[in-house]
Design a protein around this motif. Structure first.
Motif, PDB file in Angstrom:
ATOM      1  N   ALA A 101       0.628  -1.290  -0.128  1.00 30.18           N
ATOM      2  CA  ALA A 101       0.218   0.041  -0.091  1.00 30.18           C
ATOM      3  C   ALA A 101       0.938   1.228   0.046  1.00 30.18           C
ATOM      4  O   ALA A 101       0.299   2.256  -0.633  1.00 30.18           O
ATOM      5  N   VAL A 102       2.122   1.210   0.520  1.00 25.92           N
ATOM      6  CA  VAL A 102       2.918   2.512   0.544  1.00 25.92           C
ATOM      7  C   VAL A 102       3.133   2.886  -1.118  1.00 25.92           C
ATOM      8  O   VAL A 102       3.087   3.738  -1.350  1.00 25.92           O
ATOM      9  N   PHE A 103       3.373   1.604  -1.729  1.00 28.37           N
ATOM     10  CA  PHE A 103       3.848   1.898  -3.151  1.00 28.37           C
ATOM     11  C   PHE A 103       2.292   2.418  -4.055  1.00 28.37           C
ATOM     12  O   PHE A 103       2.526   3.311  -4.851  1.00 28.37           O
ATOM     13  N   ALA A 104       1.680   1.911  -3.569  1.00 30.14           N
ATOM     14  CA  ALA A 104       0.287   2.554  -3.971  1.00 30.14           C
ATOM     15  C   ALA A 104      -0.104   3.579  -3.859  1.00 30.14           C
ATOM     16  O   ALA A 104      -0.780   4.401  -4.658  1.00 30.14           O
ATOM     17  N   ASP A 105       0.072   4.081  -2.695  1.00 31.17           N
ATOM     18  CA  ASP A 105      -0.063   5.348  -2.233  1.00 31.17           C
ATOM     19  C   ASP A 105       0.764   6.635  -2.647  1.00 31.17           C
ATOM     20  O   ASP A 105       0.111   7.695  -3.194  1.00 31.17           O
ATOM     21  N   ARG A 106       1.960   6.050  -3.042  1.00 27.44           N
ATOM     22  CA  ARG A 106       2.635   7.178  -3.837  1.00 27.44           C
ATOM     23  C   ARG A 106       2.648   7.085  -5.362  1.00 27.44           C
ATOM     24  O   ARG A 106       3.099   7.893  -6.209  1.00 27.44           O
ATOM     25  N   GLY A 107       1.559   6.195  -5.780  1.00 26.40           N
ATOM     26  CA  GLY A 107       1.353   6.197  -7.188  1.00 26.40           C
ATOM     27  C   GLY A 107       2.470   5.394  -7.942  1.00 26.40           C
ATOM     28  O   GLY A 107       2.675   5.730  -9.325  1.00 26.40           O
ATOM     29  N   ALA A 108       3.196   4.519  -7.391  1.00 23.49           N
ATOM     30  CA  ALA A 108       4.168   3.751  -7.911  1.00 23.49           C
ATOM     31  C   ALA A 108       3.806   2.353  -8.100  1.00 23.49           C
ATOM     32  O   ALA A 108       5.019   1.553  -8.240  1.00 23.49           O
TER      33      ALA A 108
END
Length: 316
Positions: free
Chosen positions: A277-284
């Motif tokens: 979810a960290v990557f999802a939240d960054r748009g990555a």
């Protein structure tokens, strides 16, 4: 004046025709169009046998390898047809114009022919070499994915459902091949876990294309980033809930080993979802396979979860 005329003649001199593609480059182009990096998704065929602790049952590895190969053939067929159909549009895209069909390395007619042959042969091979249920599943997968290429990828929400269902079909295929009953918790966790990753991918694409209309799939302009964020957050929550209900089901009756491995595996599962979810939240999270394969922390969490899950299903 004469120099200007000579310059114009040189500038407008007809260009020689593009040489035909060499057999090696043609074969390489077909392989590239089949998206080898995407084949990792088909490893999901081992999900149901692994969940049931039947991954190394007699004949299971051979049957699962066969189902993996058949799903890979089906996926390749869909990619070939999709790229042949979208060749003109891909030529106007800064990245997709390098795809073999759009670049002229593979003729569209050949992509259609090879894709059609794979789409016809894969279900037939499944009917002969596996079970009728797997053959029907593959035929349904092909019909759904081809419909997606033609029209469904332009329909709001339905495009998310179709891609998610494709992942769920992969995850259930291994169970059907080995005759393993699929639990409701397995279907809920797998289905919403897939929706989480699909919606996170769309969200990342939408974030990256902000202010660059037309730079990626057109349907993204119809979604808002707020809506896509809501979808992946909802899906992540339901997937975690489904997994927790499986881990806590039957309480002490489910604990057959020295330690409550099922319950302990919840910690690793939740950590994996939070890390992704960290990557999802960054748009990555636009390329899920890149995130999963190249983030060391996520890889370590995944290995810990696999170890705990393996201990849980084996009853150690």
């Amino acid at each position: 004046m004469a120099e200007t005329l000579l310059h114009r003649q040189r500038t407008h001199r007809p260009q020689p025709p593009r040489p035909p593609a060499r057999p090696g480059s043609l074969l390489g182009g077909l392989v590239r169009t089949a998206r080898p990096r995407q084949w990792i998704k088909n490893v999901l065929v081992v999900a149901a046998p692994a969940a049931a602790g039947r991954l190394f049952a007699p004949h299971a590895p051979v049957r699962l390898a066969l189902v993996f190969a058949l799903f890979t053939a089906c996926s390749a067929a869909v990619y070939l047809v999709n790229d042949a159909r979208d060749a003109e549009a891909d030529r106007a895209h800064p990245a997709k114009r390098h795809r073999p069909v759009a670049a002229g390395q593979v003729p569209a007619s050949l992509a259609y022919a090879v894709g059609g042959a794979l789409a016809a042969l894969a279900p037939l091979a499944a009917a002969r070499l596996t079970t009728p249920a797997v053959a029907v599943l593959l035929a349904a997968y092909l019909a759904m994915q081809l419909a997606y290429c033609l029209t469904l990828k332009h329909v709001l929400v339905l495009d998310l459902v179709v891609v998610t269902t494709g992942f769920l079909m992969r995850a259930t295929a291994g169970g059907l091949a080995l005759g393993i009953p699929l639990s409701r918790w397995f279907l809920i966790t797998t289905g919403f876990g897939a929706l989480f990753m699909v919606a996170a991918k769309r969200y990342s694409e939408a974030v990256q294309m902000a202010g660059r209309a037309g730079a990626t799939r057109a349907l993204l302009t119809e979604y808002t980033t707020g809506y896509l964020r809501f979808v992946w957050q909802l899906a992540a929550g339901v997937a975690v809930l489904g997994y927790c209900l499986w881990a806590l089901e039957d309480g002490d009756a489910a604990q057959t080993g020295v330690l409550p491995w099922r319950q302990l595996s919840v910690v690793a599962f939740v950590l994996a979802v939070l890390r992704y979810a960290v990557f999802a939240d960054r748009g990555a999270a636009g390329e899920p396979e890149e995130v999963v394969l190249h983030d060391r922390a996520l890889a370590l969490i995944a290995l810990a979860w696999l170890a705990l899950y393996g201990l849980a299903v084996s009853g150690c």
